[in-house]
Scaffold this motif. Structure first.
Motif, PDB file in Angstrom:
ATOM      1  N   GLU A  27       0.869  -1.179   0.000  1.00 13.50           N
ATOM      2  CA  GLU A  27       0.000   0.000   0.000  1.00 13.50           C
ATOM      3  C   GLU A  27       0.910   1.234   0.000  1.00 13.50           C
ATOM      4  N   PRO A  28       0.514   2.293  -0.696  1.00 10.91           N
ATOM      5  CA  PRO A  28       1.379   3.484  -0.690  1.00 10.91           C
ATOM      6  C   PRO A  28       1.510   4.075   0.721  1.00 10.91           C
ATOM      7  N   LYS A  29       2.743   4.477   1.062  1.00 10.33           N
ATOM      8  CA  LYS A  29       2.962   5.168   2.338  1.00 10.33           C
ATOM      9  C   LYS A  29       2.533   6.633   2.201  1.00 10.33           C
ATOM     10  N   LYS A  30       2.510   7.354   3.327  1.00  9.45           N
ATOM     11  CA  LYS A  30       2.098   8.769   3.311  1.00  9.45           C
ATOM     12  C   LYS A  30       3.165   9.643   2.653  1.00  9.45           C
ATOM     13  N   GLN A  31       4.429   9.235   2.811  1.00  8.79           N
ATOM     14  CA  GLN A  31       5.534  10.112   2.401  1.00  8.79           C
ATOM     15  C   GLN A  31       6.718   9.278   1.920  1.00  8.79           C
ATOM     16  N   TYR A  32       7.335   9.727   0.844  1.00 15.16           N
ATOM     17  CA  TYR A  32       8.557   9.089   0.342  1.00 15.16           C
ATOM     18  C   TYR A  32       9.624  10.158   0.123  1.00 15.16           C
ATOM     19  N   ASP A  33      10.878   9.736   0.201  1.00 10.65           N
ATOM     20  CA  ASP A  33      11.957  10.674  -0.121  1.00 10.65           C
ATOM     21  C   ASP A  33      11.906  11.029  -1.605  1.00 10.65           C
ATOM     22  N   VAL A  34      11.686  10.009  -2.433  1.00  7.85           N
ATOM     23  CA  VAL A  34      11.610  10.234  -3.879  1.00  7.85           C
ATOM     24  C   VAL A  34      10.400   9.489  -4.426  1.00  7.85           C
ATOM     25  N   VAL A  35       9.603  10.181  -5.247  1.00  7.97           N
ATOM     26  CA  VAL A  35       8.518   9.520  -5.973  1.00  7.97           C
ATOM     27  C   VAL A  35       8.862   9.561  -7.460  1.00  7.97           C
ATOM     28  N   ILE A  36       8.900   8.389  -8.071  1.00  7.93           N
ATOM     29  CA  ILE A  36       9.120   8.305  -9.517  1.00  7.93           C
ATOM     30  C   ILE A  36       7.763   8.055 -10.165  1.00  7.93           C
ATOM     31  N   VAL A  37       7.395   8.909 -11.095  1.00  9.09           N
ATOM     32  CA  VAL A  37       6.139   8.719 -11.818  1.00  9.09           C
ATOM     33  C   VAL A  37       6.454   7.955 -13.098  1.00  9.09           C
ATOM     34  N   GLY A  38       5.839   6.804 -13.263  1.00 11.63           N
ATOM     35  CA  GLY A  38       6.053   5.999 -14.462  1.00 11.63           C
ATOM     36  C   GLY A  38       6.800   4.722 -14.132  1.00 11.63           C
ATOM     37  N   GLY A  39       6.106   3.597 -14.218  1.00 13.75           N
ATOM     38  CA  GLY A  39       6.708   2.295 -13.887  1.00 13.75           C
ATOM     39  C   GLY A  39       7.116   1.523 -15.126  1.00 13.75           C
ATOM     40  N   GLY A  40       7.676   2.216 -16.095  1.00 13.44           N
ATOM     41  CA  GLY A  40       8.269   1.530 -17.240  1.00 13.44           C
ATOM     42  C   GLY A  40       9.720   1.199 -16.912  1.00 13.44           C
ATOM     43  N   GLY A  41      10.445   0.763 -17.912  1.00 10.59           N
ATOM     44  CA  GLY A  41      11.844   0.410 -17.707  1.00 10.59           C
ATOM     45  C   GLY A  41      12.648   1.545 -17.107  1.00 10.59           C
ATOM     46  N   HIS A  42      12.450   2.767 -17.627  1.00 11.38           N
ATOM     47  CA  HIS A  42      13.257   3.901 -17.170  1.00 11.38           C
ATOM     48  C   HIS A  42      12.977   4.245 -15.707  1.00 11.38           C
TER      49      HIS A  42
END
Lengths: 417, 88
Positions: A27-42
Motif C-alpha cells: 500500500e502506498p505510504k504517506k511520504q517518500y523521499d523520492v517519488v518516480i512517476v512511471g513504472g516503465g523500464g526507465h
C-alpha cells in the motif's frame, strides 16, 4: 529469493509451488523521499539505481497501469550505441556496457543477445555518411565495422544483395556488440531488483496532479490518494507533456505514434538486426521465431495507440525489397506506441525550473536501448540535484541556448528525427 | 484510410496531406529571441483537440488549419490557413 540453478532444481522437486512474488505489492505510504512517476523500464531502473548506487531506498514508483504494460512492452527491443555526436555516443555506450552485464546484475535473465545491428547503405552518399559515423564511433571507443556487399550476402543469406532491387545494397555499418533483449524481462527484472532493495512499486496508481509550495512539489495527487514526496522524477515518455503540464511546464516535445508488427513464427532465418537505408524499416527475429518489424512514425501528433495503413504498407514494401522470401508470410500482431519526439531527436534527462522536480523523457523512438543508462544518470541527477557527466548536455535549456544535440541534422521538426 | 475534406478539393485521402506543426500565431519579424525560441521549440502537445497546420502537398498545395483530436483522430474543423482578413 535468489534465482539460480539450485533454486530451480529445488523448485522442480517441490512442484514449483515455492516461488515468491517477483516484487512486493505494498500500500502506498504517506511520504517518500523520492517519488518516480512511471513504472516503465526507465522509472524502475531509476528507482533501482537510486537504492543501489545512492542508498536512497525510501522510493515509490507510481504506475497508472501495470508493470510492462506501456512502451516498455511495445517496442522492437533493439539495443545499440551507434551514435555520432559525442554527447549521445558516450551516454548510449555506457548503456550498452550496462546491458552486457544486466542479467547478472539483476539476477534476472533479460535475454540480452548481442547479435549485431547492421545499417544497410544503398547510395554512395549514404556510404560516405556511414563511414563518417563509423569513424566517429571508433574515435569514441565504440565498435563499428564496415561490411561490403559480399560480406553481407554471406552473413544474411536471405537478404537480396543482387542488383535487382530498386535500391541495391552497397554495404553496411555493423555494430556487433548491439543486439536485442527481452523487453518485458527488463521491466520485470528491474522491478524485482528494486523491490528487493526496498522500493515500493505501486501499480494502478494514476497521477492526477501535484501539490506545490512555492517553487517545490510537496506531494503527488493520485487515484490512490495523496502521496508526499521529497523529490519527484517523471519518466513517462509518450506522456511527458501531459504530466509536466500538471506543474505548468511546456516542453519541446510532440507526441507521435509509432507502429510495430510481428509475423507468424518462422524457423530461424535471421540472426542479427538489420535496417533498411533507402527507406525506414528494421527487423529482427525473436526467440519464438516471429519477425519483429518497425518503420516510420505516422508523421502527425497522436496519443492513439494505433497506426494507419499507408505507413504499414510502406514499411512492409521496404521489408519485401530486402527479403523477397517473406512475400507470403502472414502478420500476426500489429500495434502502436506513443513516442515523446523532441525537437532535436535527443532525450531530456534533467533538472527543471521547479526545484525538486526532475524530467526524464523525450526518448523519440529509441528509449528501450537507453533504459539502463537512463536510470543510472537520472538516479544520479535526482540524488545529487545535479546531472551526471553523461547527461550534462541533455538539458531542457539547450533549446534556448542553441546547444541542441541533433544527431540526424534534421532541424526543429519533431517527426523528422 | 482517413479522409480530410480540403476546402478547395473536397474529401481526399490523408496521405495527400503532410503535417506541418501546431497552429499558433507566428512571431513578428522583430520579435525577441525568447519569443522565437518558444515558437520554434515549445509545444502544447495536448491529448485531445489540437489546432494544426497541414500542407495539401499532393493536391492543391495550400496550407490548411485542421482542428483534430489527437486521441481519436477525429477532424473537428478544417479551413484555409490564410490570415483571417485574407479569407474569402
Amino acid at each position: 529469493m535468489r534465482y539460480s540453478i539450485f533454486s530451480l532444481v529445488r523448485q522442480a522437486f517441490a512442484g514449483h509451488r515455492g516461488w515468491d512474488e517477483a516484487w512486493r505489492t505494498p500500500e502506498p505510504k504517506k511520504q517518500y523521499d523520492v517519488v518516480i512517476v512511471g513504472g516503465g523500464g526507465h522509472g524502475l531502473a531509476t528507482a533501482y539505481y537510486l537504492a543501489k548506487n545512492h542508498g536512497v531506498s525510501n522510493v515509490a514508483v507510481l504506475e497508472k497501469g501495470y508493470i510492462g504494460g506501456g512502451n516498455t512492452g511495445r517496442n522492437t527491443t533493439i539495443v545499440r550505441s551507434n551514435y555520432m555526436l559525442d554527447d549521445n555516443a558516450h551516454f548510449y555506450e555506457w548503456s550498452l556496457k550496462l546491458w552486457h552485464q544486466l542479467s547478472t546484475d539483476l539476477n534476472y535473465n533479460t535475454m540480452f543477445s548481442p547479435r549485431g545491428v547492421l545499417n544497410l547503405a544503398h547510395t554512395e552518399g549514404q556510404r560516405d555518411q556511414y563511414f563518417r559515423r563509423g569513424n566517429r564511433m571508433l574515435l569514441n571507443g565504440i565498435d563499428a565495422e564496415w561490411m561490403t556487399r559480399e560480406d553481407i550476402a554471406r552473413f544474411i543469406p536471405h537478404l537480396d544483395c543482387s542488383d535487382n532491387p530498386r535500391f541495391p545494397i552497397l554495404g553496411g555499418l555493423m555494430q556487433r556488440r548491439g543486439g536485442t533483449a527481452r523487453h518485458d524481462a527488463v521491466a520485470w527484472g528491474y522491478a524485482r531488483a528494486a523491490s528487493a532493495l526496498g522500493v515500493d512499486i505501486i501499480q494502478n496508481c494514476e497521477v492526477q496532479g501535484f501539490a506545490r509550495e512555492g517553487n517545490r512539489v510537496v506531494a503527488v495527487e493520485t487515484s490512490r490518494g495523496r502521496i508526499g514526496a521529497g523529490k519527484v522524477g517523471i519518466a513517462v515518455a509518450g506522456n511527458s507533456g501531459r504530466v509536466a503540464g500538471m506543474v505548468g511546464l511546456k516542453l519541446p516535445i510532440e507526441t507521435h505514434v509509432l507502429q510495430a508488427f510481428v509475423s507468424e513464427p518462422l524457423k530461424p532465418m535471421l540472426d542479427t538486426v538489420v535496417t533498411y537505408g533507402a527507406g525506414h524499416f528494421y527487423m529482427s527475429q525473436s526467440d519464438k521465431g516471429e519477425l519483429v518489424m518497425g518503420g516510420d512514425l505516422d508523421f502527425y501528433p497522436s496519443y492513439a495507440q494505433k497506426g494507419n495503413i499507408p505507413i504499414l504498407e510502406e514499411a512492409v514494401a521496404a521489408g519485401l525489397q530486402m527479403f523477397p522470401i517473406l512475400s507470403r508470410v502472414r502478420m500476426m500482431r500489429h500495434w502502436g506506441g506513443v513516442m515523446d519526439m523532441t525537437l532535436d531527436g535527443s532525450p531530456i534527462i534533467a533538472k527543471t525550473p521547479i526545484d525538486n522536480f526532475y524530467l526524464n523523457g523525450g526518448w523519440c523512438y529509441g528509449g528501450f536501448k537507453a533504459t539502463p543508462a537512463s536510470g543510472w544518470v537520472f538516479a544520479h541527477t535526482i540524488a545529487h540535484d545535479a546531472p551526471h557527466e553523461l547527461n550534462r548536455a541533455h538539458t531542457l535549456e539547450r533549446f534556448e541556448t542553441g546547444h541542441v544535440i541533433d544527431d540526424k541534422g534534421a532541424g526543429p521538426v519533431a517527426q523528422w528525427h | 484510410m482517413q479522409q480530410f475534406t480540403c476546402p478547395y478539393c473536397g474529401p481526399r485521402d490523408q496521405s495527400e496531406f503532410t503535417y506541418g506543426r501546431e497552429a499558433t500565431s507566428v512571431p513578428a519579424l522583430d520579435a525577441s529571441a525568447a519569443e522565437w525560441q518558444r515558437f520554434v521549440y515549445e509545444r502544447d502537445n495536448p491529448a485531445g483537440p489540437h489546432a494544426e497546420w497541414w500542407h495539401h502537398n499532393h493536391g492543391c498545395r495550400q496550407w490548411l488549419e485542421i482542428v483534430r483530436d489527437t486521441l481519436t483522430h477525429e477532424v473537428l474543423a478544417i479551413r484555409a490557413a490564410r490570415p483571417p482578413e485574407d479569407r474569402g
